[in-house]
Design an enzyme around this catalytic site. Structure first.
Site, PDB file in Angstrom:
ATOM      1  N   SER A  20      -5.864  -7.999 -10.210  1.00  2.00           N
ATOM      2  CA  SER A  20      -7.140  -8.031  -9.475  1.00  2.00           C
ATOM      3  C   SER A  20      -8.365  -7.928 -10.392  1.00  2.00           C
ATOM      4  CB  SER A  20      -7.170  -6.916  -8.427  1.00  2.00           C
ATOM      5  OG  SER A  20      -6.252  -7.195  -7.407  1.00  2.00           O
ATOM      6  N   LYS A  69      -2.541   3.189   0.594  1.00  3.84           N
ATOM      7  CA  LYS A  69      -3.107   2.355   1.665  1.00  3.84           C
ATOM      8  C   LYS A  69      -3.163   3.053   3.031  1.00  3.84           C
ATOM      9  CE  LYS A  69      -2.056  -2.268  -0.047  1.00  3.84           C
ATOM     10  NZ  LYS A  69      -1.510  -3.586   0.301  1.00  3.84           N
ATOM     11  N   ASP A 105      -5.089  -8.096   3.822  1.00  4.83           N
ATOM     12  CA  ASP A 105      -3.770  -8.655   3.468  1.00  4.83           C
ATOM     13  C   ASP A 105      -3.285  -9.655   4.517  1.00  4.83           C
ATOM     14  OD1 ASP A 105      -3.304  -7.361   1.031  1.00  4.83           O
ATOM     15  OD2 ASP A 105      -2.473  -5.583   2.004  1.00  4.83           O
ATOM     16  N   GLY A 132       8.182  -3.539   6.157  1.00  4.24           N
ATOM     17  CA  GLY A 132       7.395  -2.621   5.330  1.00  4.24           C
ATOM     18  C   GLY A 132       5.904  -2.891   5.481  1.00  4.24           C
ATOM     19  N   ALA A 134       3.771  -4.886   3.859  1.00  2.00           N
ATOM     20  CA  ALA A 134       3.339  -6.292   3.865  1.00  2.00           C
ATOM     21  C   ALA A 134       3.707  -6.947   5.196  1.00  2.00           C
ATOM     22  CB  ALA A 134       3.986  -7.031   2.699  1.00  2.00           C
ATOM     23  N   TYR A 225       5.410 -13.458  -5.276  1.00  5.72           N
ATOM     24  CA  TYR A 225       4.845 -14.510  -6.130  1.00  5.72           C
ATOM     25  C   TYR A 225       5.279 -14.383  -7.589  1.00  5.72           C
ATOM     26  CZ  TYR A 225       1.191 -10.944  -6.617  1.00  5.72           C
ATOM     27  OH  TYR A 225       0.517  -9.769  -6.821  1.00  5.72           O
ATOM     28  N   GLY A 246       3.964 -17.177  -2.067  1.00  8.92           N
ATOM     29  CA  GLY A 246       3.229 -15.929  -1.826  1.00  8.92           C
ATOM     30  C   GLY A 246       1.914 -15.768  -2.584  1.00  8.92           C
TER      31      GLY A 246
HETATM   32  P1  NAP Z   1       7.747  -1.971   1.343  1.00 11.23           P
HETATM   33  O1  NAP Z   1       6.728  -1.403   2.245  1.00 11.23           O
HETATM   34  O2  NAP Z   1       8.488  -1.106   0.406  1.00 11.23           O
HETATM   35  O3  NAP Z   1       8.834  -2.749   2.281  1.00 11.23           O
HETATM   36  C1  NAP Z   1       9.957  -3.362   1.726  1.00 11.23           C
HETATM   37  C2  NAP Z   1      10.755  -4.079   2.816  1.00 11.23           C
HETATM   38  O4  NAP Z   1      11.829  -4.782   2.187  1.00 11.23           O
HETATM   39  C3  NAP Z   1      11.396  -3.143   3.845  1.00 11.23           C
HETATM   40  O5  NAP Z   1      11.423  -3.775   5.095  1.00 11.23           O
HETATM   41  C4  NAP Z   1      12.816  -2.974   3.277  1.00 11.23           C
HETATM   42  O6  NAP Z   1      13.791  -2.670   4.260  1.00 11.23           O
HETATM   43  C5  NAP Z   1      13.079  -4.372   2.757  1.00 11.23           C
HETATM   44  N1  NAP Z   1      14.104  -4.412   1.715  1.00 11.23           N
HETATM   45  C6  NAP Z   1      14.011  -3.947   0.445  1.00 11.23           C
HETATM   46  N2  NAP Z   1      15.164  -4.172  -0.207  1.00 11.23           N
HETATM   47  C7  NAP Z   1      15.999  -4.783   0.671  1.00 11.23           C
HETATM   48  C8  NAP Z   1      17.339  -5.262   0.586  1.00 11.23           C
HETATM   49  N3  NAP Z   1      18.056  -5.178  -0.558  1.00 11.23           N
HETATM   50  N4  NAP Z   1      17.877  -5.845   1.682  1.00 11.23           N
HETATM   51  C9  NAP Z   1      17.167  -5.954   2.829  1.00 11.23           C
HETATM   52  N5  NAP Z   1      15.904  -5.512   2.972  1.00 11.23           N
HETATM   53  C10 NAP Z   1      15.336  -4.937   1.907  1.00 11.23           C
HETATM   54  O7  NAP Z   1       7.127  -3.135   0.428  1.00 11.23           O
HETATM   55  P2  NAP Z   1       5.879  -4.092   0.764  1.00 11.23           P
HETATM   56  O8  NAP Z   1       4.640  -3.495   0.230  1.00 11.23           O
HETATM   57  O9  NAP Z   1       5.957  -4.465   2.204  1.00 11.23           O
HETATM   58  O10 NAP Z   1       6.204  -5.365  -0.166  1.00 11.23           O
HETATM   59  C11 NAP Z   1       7.293  -6.211   0.119  1.00 11.23           C
HETATM   60  C12 NAP Z   1       7.243  -7.488  -0.734  1.00 11.23           C
HETATM   61  O11 NAP Z   1       6.060  -8.217  -0.433  1.00 11.23           O
HETATM   62  C13 NAP Z   1       7.212  -7.232  -2.242  1.00 11.23           C
HETATM   63  O12 NAP Z   1       8.045  -8.178  -2.855  1.00 11.23           O
HETATM   64  C14 NAP Z   1       5.782  -7.487  -2.636  1.00 11.23           C
HETATM   65  O13 NAP Z   1       5.674  -7.995  -3.946  1.00 11.23           O
HETATM   66  C15 NAP Z   1       5.376  -8.551  -1.627  1.00 11.23           C
HETATM   67  N6  NAP Z   1       3.920  -8.521  -1.357  1.00 11.23           N
HETATM   68  C16 NAP Z   1       3.196  -9.633  -1.639  1.00 11.23           C
HETATM   69  C17 NAP Z   1       1.835  -9.636  -1.394  1.00 11.23           C
HETATM   70  C18 NAP Z   1       1.035 -10.873  -1.704  1.00 11.23           C
HETATM   71  O14 NAP Z   1      -0.192 -10.758  -1.796  1.00 11.23           O
HETATM   72  N7  NAP Z   1       1.644 -12.028  -1.817  1.00 11.23           N
HETATM   73  C19 NAP Z   1       1.215  -8.497  -0.856  1.00 11.23           C
HETATM   74  C20 NAP Z   1       1.997  -7.381  -0.562  1.00 11.23           C
HETATM   75  C21 NAP Z   1       3.363  -7.409  -0.830  1.00 11.23           C
HETATM   76  P3  NAP Z   1      14.005  -1.126   4.756  1.00 11.23           P
HETATM   77  O15 NAP Z   1      12.879  -0.832   5.702  1.00 11.23           O
HETATM   78  O16 NAP Z   1      15.327  -1.184   5.428  1.00 11.23           O
HETATM   79  O17 NAP Z   1      13.980  -0.277   3.523  1.00 11.23           O
END
Ligand code: NAP
Length: 281
Positions: A20, A69, A105, A132, A134, A225, A246
């Site tokens: 950022s 957040k 977001d 989660g 996102a 991404y 992404g």
């Molecule tokens: P988070 O709050 O930790 O949530 C992670 C999610 O992934 C939960 O639903 C979790 O399931 C699931 N998960 C993790 N490992 C898994 C597995 N092995 N099998 C099945 N489900 C699994 O994380 P977040 O902040 O939402 O971020 C998630 C992803 O989005 C990341 O890869 C991040 O880089 C990406 N992201 C991208 C942007 C963008 O601007 N493009 C912005 C934010 C996030 P459980 O609930 O069962 O643990």
């Protein structure tokens, strides 16, 4: 920078890897704005003091990232309606001493989707993998923007249910255990979004759902991404589906924050090029 520079920044922990600062500073420079953006690592126990610092030091605003957040909402004067629905804030604006929390977001995701694909939201059925932070932002924003149906599939089904309940204020929403997902569900889906970290570097060969479920009628979108083309996006293209990466969500969440702070439309191409350069190392 000089004694007129307007300060913005990022509160999170860790923040060292964030793209950022480079992205926002390039955008300020492109528009000739005397603004600057810096990254501040903030420990949990210092969060309230850091928020008070926004006012005390006259910052125009900050972005907020993991792990603050949700907790930061307690220290703000006002929270925008979409951020309330999502239950998290990623952008704060200091409006003459009043701190207002926003979440860019979800809206950033929707903008990216509409600008980078021919997909239109009306009447569409969406399947979100993950529940989660996102997933919350993306699902609530899509629900508010008029999709017909959202189904949330998560490993921990209780989290999927909580998110479906929130989205149900705006559209038809259901929750499902990720293990109970089948090809039938996918055949009734227009847009599939991976919001889990499955497929993210270094586990780049992992897939969040079996590849047999993918079909040519889908738009498959991944929030990850790094890498830009995740395995599920490659498999989707092989199956004849359209794909959406992404990176656009990251750029557009930043562009919306830029607009909130400066009142100007952000130079998207400049921001994208800076991030692409960083990702390519
Ligand atoms: P988070 O709050 O930790 O949530 C992670 C999610 O992934 C939960 O639903 C979790 O399931 C699931 N998960 C993790 N490992 C898994 C597995 N092995 N099998 C099945 N489900 C699994 O994380 P977040 O902040 O939402 O971020 C998630 C992803 O989005 C990341 O890869 C991040 O880089 C990406 N992201 C991208 C942007 C963008 O601007 N493009 C912005 C934010 C996030 P459980 O609930 O069962 O643990």
């Amino acid at each position: 920078m000089n004694n007129q520079t307007v300060m913005t920044g990022l509160f999170g922990n860790p923040v060292a890897q964030s793209m950022s600062p480079a992205m926002q500073n390039a955008a300020f420079q492109k528009l000739g704005l005397n603004f600057a953006y810096a990254a501040f690592p903030v420990a949990n126990e210092n969060l309230q003091d850091a928020v008070n610092g926004i006012k005390a030091l006259g910052f125009r605003g900050v972005n907020v990232t993991i792990p603050h957040k949700v907790e930061i909402m307690a220290y703000l004067d006002e929270i925008d309606e979409e951020a309330k629905d999502i239950g998290a804030v990623n952008t704060i604006v200091n409006d003459g001493g009043k701190l207002i929390g926003y979440n860019t977001d979800g809206a950033g995701y929707v903008r990216s989707l509409l600008q980078e694909t021919s997909f239109r939201l009306e009447g569409k059925r969406v399947l979100v993998i993950g529940a989660g932070g996102a997933a919350r932002a993306v699902s609530i924003s899509l629900a508010r923007h008029g999709v017909k149906q959202i189904m949330i599939a998560n490993r921990s089904v209780d989290k999927a249910k909580m998110l479906a309940d929130r989205a149900a204020r705006y559209t038809e929403a259901k929750a499902i255990d990720l293990d109970n997902l089948d090809s039938n569900t996918l055949s009734n889906t227009d847009l599939l979004i991976n919001t889990t970290s499955v497929g993210m570097y270094p586990q780049v060969d992992d897939l969040p759902i079996p590849r047999e479920y993918l079909h040519s009628g889908l738009l498959v979108s991944d929030l990850i991404y790094n890498p830009m083309k995740t395995r599920i996006l490659k498999e989707a293209a092989q199956a004849g589906a359209s794909t959406h990466e992404g990176l656009g969500m990251f750029i557009h969440q930043g562009a919306l924050a830029f607009k909130l702070w400066t009142g100007n439309e952000a130079p998207i191409d400049v921001m994208r090029n800076v991030v692409l350069e960083k990702l390519r190392g």
